[in-house]
Every structure is written in C-alpha cells, then in structure tokens.
Design a protein around this motif. Structure first.
Motif: not given
Length: 115
Positions: A58-64
């Motif tokens: 989820a955190a990675e998706s926000w950075t995307m």
C-alpha cells in the motif's frame, strides 16, 4: 535468483495481458499506453504483497501515485516551455525534470510513503 525469475514471468504475463487488451481497444494508441507502466506496476505490487505484506505494498502504491502526479506536472511544464517559451526540447526537458523532482519529493515528504 528466484525473485528475478518471478519478476520476469509475472511481468511478462501481465504485460501480455495488457497488450492484448490494448489491441482490442480503439484507437490502437491505447496498446502502448496499457502495455507499459500499468502492467509493470501491477507486477511489482503483486511481488511486494507476497514478499512484504499488504501494508508495505500500500505504501509502495502511494509512491507510484505520487510519481504519476509528478509526471503530469512534468508534462505540463514541458508543454508550457516548448509552446509558450519556445525553448528547444533539451533545455525544456532538463528544466521540467526539476519540476518532476520537486513535485515527487514534495508529495513524498508531505504525505509520506515507503522511502
């Protein structure tokens, strides 16, 4: 080595699926749009869920998402510099890269992420 093989297979399958979807749509320019970033992003998120769990993904998706917003700002800046300021392409893209960096890291700093 197994992780790289998994990335290769998952990425290839997802890219192929998106390319088939893009080939069925009109206009054909959607095929290129759907074949690259969304498929690689989904493969990366899938591997992140398996290896690190849903909260990490989820955190990675926000950075995307932050990167996508920064890319829109970069594109608008390049368009403005090319069309209105009449800068040549290389200086316009170099200047606009600073816009991308500022927006991306500003969003990451302001809203957090996986960095």
């Amino acid at each position: 080595m197994t992780e790289y093989l998994l990335r290769f297979v998952a990425g290839g399958l997802i890219v192929s699926a998106f390319a088939i979807m893009g080939d069925m749509l009109r206009p054909k320019s959607f095929a290129g749009l759907l074949g690259a970033a969304p498929s690689v992003g989904l493969a990366t998120l899938g591997i992140a869920v398996v290896q690190h769990g849903a909260s990490y993904a989820a955190a990675e998706s926000w950075t995307m998402i932050y990167g996508a917003v920064a890319l829109v700002c970069y594109s608008l800046a390049v368009r403005h510099l090319l069309m209105r300021s009449r800068l040549p392409a290389l200086p316009a893209t170099i200047v606009a890269f600073a816009v991308w960096l500022g927006v991306a890291f500003g969003l990451l700093t302001g809203f957090g992420g996986a960095a």
